[in-house]
Enzyme design. Structure first.
Site, short mmCIF file in Angstrom:
data_model
loop_
_atom_site.label_atom_id
_atom_site.label_comp_id
_atom_site.label_asym_id
_atom_site.label_seq_id
_atom_site.Cartn_x
_atom_site.Cartn_y
_atom_site.Cartn_z
N HIS A 1 28.29 -20.20 30.47
CA HIS A 1 27.66 -18.88 30.46
C HIS A 1 26.29 -18.92 29.79
O HIS A 1 25.29 -18.49 30.36
CB HIS A 1 28.60 -17.90 29.74
CG HIS A 1 28.06 -16.51 29.61
ND1 HIS A 1 28.46 -15.48 30.43
CD2 HIS A 1 27.12 -15.98 28.78
CE1 HIS A 1 27.79 -14.38 30.11
NE2 HIS A 1 26.98 -14.65 29.11
N GLU A 2 26.26 -19.49 28.60
CA GLU A 2 24.99 -19.50 27.85
C GLU A 2 23.97 -20.40 28.55
O GLU A 2 22.77 -20.12 28.53
CB GLU A 2 25.22 -19.94 26.41
CG GLU A 2 26.13 -19.03 25.59
CD GLU A 2 25.77 -17.56 25.67
OE1 GLU A 2 24.59 -17.22 25.87
OE2 GLU A 2 26.70 -16.73 25.57
N HIS B 1 22.18 -18.40 31.13
CA HIS B 1 21.04 -17.67 30.55
C HIS B 1 19.87 -18.62 30.32
O HIS B 1 18.72 -18.30 30.60
CB HIS B 1 21.42 -17.06 29.20
CG HIS B 1 22.29 -15.84 29.27
ND1 HIS B 1 21.98 -14.74 30.05
CD2 HIS B 1 23.45 -15.52 28.63
CE1 HIS B 1 22.92 -13.81 29.89
NE2 HIS B 1 23.81 -14.26 29.03
N HIS C 1 18.04 -19.47 33.40
CA HIS C 1 17.28 -18.30 33.85
C HIS C 1 15.90 -18.32 33.16
O HIS C 1 14.87 -18.08 33.78
CB HIS C 1 18.06 -17.03 33.49
CG HIS C 1 17.59 -15.78 34.17
ND1 HIS C 1 18.09 -14.54 33.85
CD2 HIS C 1 16.67 -15.56 35.13
CE1 HIS C 1 17.50 -13.63 34.60
NE2 HIS C 1 16.63 -14.21 35.38
#
Ligand SMILES: [Zn+2]
Length: 667
Positions: A454-455, A458, A461
């Site tokens: 998940h991290e 980010h 991104h």
């Protein structure tokens, strides 16, 4: 000279002393104020460059220095650093408030906007629109008296939000459950017992000490056989912020809601929710209500089924109570999937997981991660990687993976510097995984593998961003869109082909057995209907507080109208326990920035389920699909409306059924 004020390529962690921050921040604020004042008093005709772009870069040094200070305060803090931040934060807030409420700047930006009237879309136009909106949404266009009122309210609100969090934390810390006999520990795994024992020792006492902090509370409610003790814990947790002591949050909530409602009305919105949603992907309240209601209707039968199953498992209890649910749900999970999270851990040593994730980004986007030990770090546990795509350097990635007392709990991604133009980003991922011991590497639970993915979603991104302006880069997107790129990456964790690339037993080298993979996949939707309804309950509660037509409705007691019969009847299938209240401990919406935004988790989940369906269709390692995702979404940051970015990638609008399909509720 102060190291923070010198020019450096990488944050000079090896040279910063805590006492450097205050003078550096003060100097950087002064510099930013001079820059802003020069823009405001310029005699030149306002242009995009001398006004909007100049504002974008006016506080760059402050942004850099404060990023280091604020990020380190989260992950490597000290008493001195905390004190410094407490002292500096109001100064920084005052500075940014001063900018967005400056009429002279606003008038200049408005003049620039006139020249862009006929521009359909450009990155510059987006920056201009955001800048203008920032002013308007802070009340700059209001008559003097109302503008001042808005400003005063904003200051009071930020103080109240801090107070709310402090009250909740004080109540949380005040309550402890000390157990002194083995039989009271019935059902608790040895790791949970050990942690409780260590907690007791740390407090200078004997036995096992449990607290209301998540790492202690959650396992207790999940595993403890002792119903009486679970009830005790639940009641204590449910009364946080509502115990009628000096930390009581009821009056704080009342005032926060009053002020937010007034802020919205000053700006011409009917409710605070309307004000917030105007600047979100969902756009407005009717859209949001439709989304929430539809999702609720769709998951309600599944949630009821989950409840019936749990009730069945708990046949000896006449009436299932909130403190029973997690316990029996876990019992069912263990029976059905025979999947103890401890069994999986040996297959997920941190280093292999990291290499697996790096490998995935290699296959998807051709990225390489090369460790560079010459770049300064703030702690010996931090590893730094130069990320490149074969042709050029994409940025720097700091991985800070292990728990330590100076780090807050949770996991997050942040930046020391965002991407803009040719300047590449410096990104930090922070987790709280346990440390390796003398003879065992750090082994992750499956949920931690998901967290890491998940991290990293980010982080990439931010890393793959390719825009002109920093405030539009990477994760600087609408709040209800920002979790999509991170949540979409979690999907890969359930793909056998991906797991096979790295999940091996750390001692034997044996690949993760197929039956475990099957179980992981099967258990993905365990109690999903129930959990979704719980999230919706919180989302509806949030909306109820922020759409009140009459704030005098708010009572001074824990039973707020908003947490009322309507919301509960709609989304709560368990009996309500008197004295327990979600709101008084709902820090997301009263202590921080999620007010009217809690729905965002679910909103982004629909998007990520939908996006992943294309990867599933094209192949989860499909380079062309990944390239399209990078080109149309990741690289674009906040330069364009999320709905447009989504459509550019998917070729259509979001399909609201995507999440239900992933939950296996529809075909
Ligand atoms: Zn996230």
């Amino acid at each position: 000279m102060n190291i923070l004020l010198q020019n450096w390529e990488f944050p000079p962690f090896d040279q910063i002393k805590t006492e450097d921050y205050e003078p550096a921040i003060r100097a950087a604020i002064e510099e930013a104020e001079r820059n802003v004042e020069a823009i405001a008093t310029s005699t030149e005709e306002p242009t995009f460059e001398n006004t909007v772009e100049a504002l974008e870069t006016a506080s760059r040094r402050l942004d850099r220095v404060s990023a280091i200070m604020m990020n380190l305060n989260e992950c490597c803090t000290s008493k001195e650093l905390q004190d410094t931040v407490m002292k500096m934060e109001p100064l920084m807030t005052r500075f940014s408030m001063k900018v967005v409420t400056d009429k002279r700047l606003y008038e200049r930006v408005k003049r620039v906007a006139e020249n862009f009237k006929n521009t359909e879309y450009s990155e510059k136009k987006t920056l201009l629109d955001n800048t203008l909106k920032g002013f308007v949404r802070h009340g700059v266009a209001l008559p003097d008296e109302e503008r001042n009122r808005f400003k005063r309210n904003a200051e009071e609100l930020s103080e109240l939000q801090v107070l709310f969090g402090q009250n909740a934390l004080a109540d949380l810390n005040e309550w402890r459950l000390l157990l002194t006999s083995e039989e009271e520990l019935d059902g608790l795994p040895s790791a949970v017992r050990d942690a409780a024992h260590e907690e007791a020792v740390a407090q200078g006492t004997e036995g096992w000490l449990f607290t209301l902090a998540a790492p202690s509370y959650v396992p207790f409610m999940t595993y403890s056989v002792r119903r009486d003790l679970r009830e005790k814990m639940y009641r204590a947790y449910g009364s946080i912020g509502g115990r009628g002591n000096e930390h009581d949050n009821n009056k704080v909530i009342k005032r926060i809601v009053e002020l937010r409602t007034e802020q919205a009305r000053l700006l011409g919105f009917k409710t605070y929710c309307d004000y917030v949603l105007e600047d979100r992907m969902v756009q407005n309240l009717p859209n949001l209500c439709r989304f929430m209601q539809e999702l609720k209707e769709s998951v309600l039968p599944a949630a009821r089924k989950d409840l019936a199953e749990v009730q069945h498992a708990a046949k000896e209890e006449q009436q299932l109570m909130p403190w029973d649910f997690s316990y029996y749900a876990e019992q069912i999970k263990q029976q059905r999937y025979n999947l103890d999270s401890e069994i999986l851990r040996p297959y997920f040593p941190l280093e292999s997981v990291r290499e697996g994730i790096f490998g995935l980004y290699g296959r998807l986007y051709g990225l390489r991660f090369d460790e560079d030990r010459n770049i300064p770090v703030y702690h010996e546990d931090v590893h730094v990687y130069r990320v490149s795509d074969g042709k050029r350097e994409m940025g720097i990635l700091y991985l800070d993976m292990h728990s330590r007392p100076s780090k807050r709990s949770g996991a997050w991604m942040t930046e020391f510097r965002g991407q803009y133009g040719d300047v590449r980003p410096q990104i930090q991922v922070v987790c709280n995984f346990s440390k390796p011991t003398a003879d065992t590497p750090a082994l992750l639970r499956f949920s931690e593998v998901e967290t890491f993915m998940h991290e990293m979603g980010h982080a990439m991104h931010g890393m793959l961003s390719d825009v002109q302006y920093e405030s539009l880069s990477g994760t600087n997107v609408k709040r209800d869109f920002v979790e999509m790129p991170s949540q979409v990456m979690e999907n890969w964790c359930y793909e056998p082909e991906f797991l096979a690339t790295f999940a091996r037993h750390y001692q034997t080298g044996e690949p993760l057995p197929t039956e475990y993979v099957e179980k992981i996949r099967a258990s993905q939707n365990h109690m999903a209907g129930w959990l979704c309804l719980r999230q919706l309950n919180l989302g509806f509660t949030d909306i109820a507080f922020h759409t009140m037509s009459d704030t005098s409705d708010l009572l001074d007691s824990a039973d707020f109208k908003a947490e009322n019969i309507e919301v509960q009847a709609m989304t709560n299938l368990l009996p309500r326990v008197p004295g327990c209240c979600t709101a008084t401990n709902f820090s997301h919406i009263f202590g921080g920035g999620y007010a009217s935004g809690y729905y965002g988790y679910k909103w982004a989940e629909v998007l990520d389920a939908d996006i992943f369906s294309r990867f599933k269709h094209d192949g989860i390692f499909n380079h062309d699909t990944a390239e399209a995702f990078r080109r149309e979404i990741l690289s674009r940051g906040g330069t364009e409306q999320p709905s447009v970015l989504f459509k550019n990638f998917m070729g259509r609008d979001p399909d609201s059924k995507a999440l239900l399909r992933r939950m296996n509720l529809i075909n």
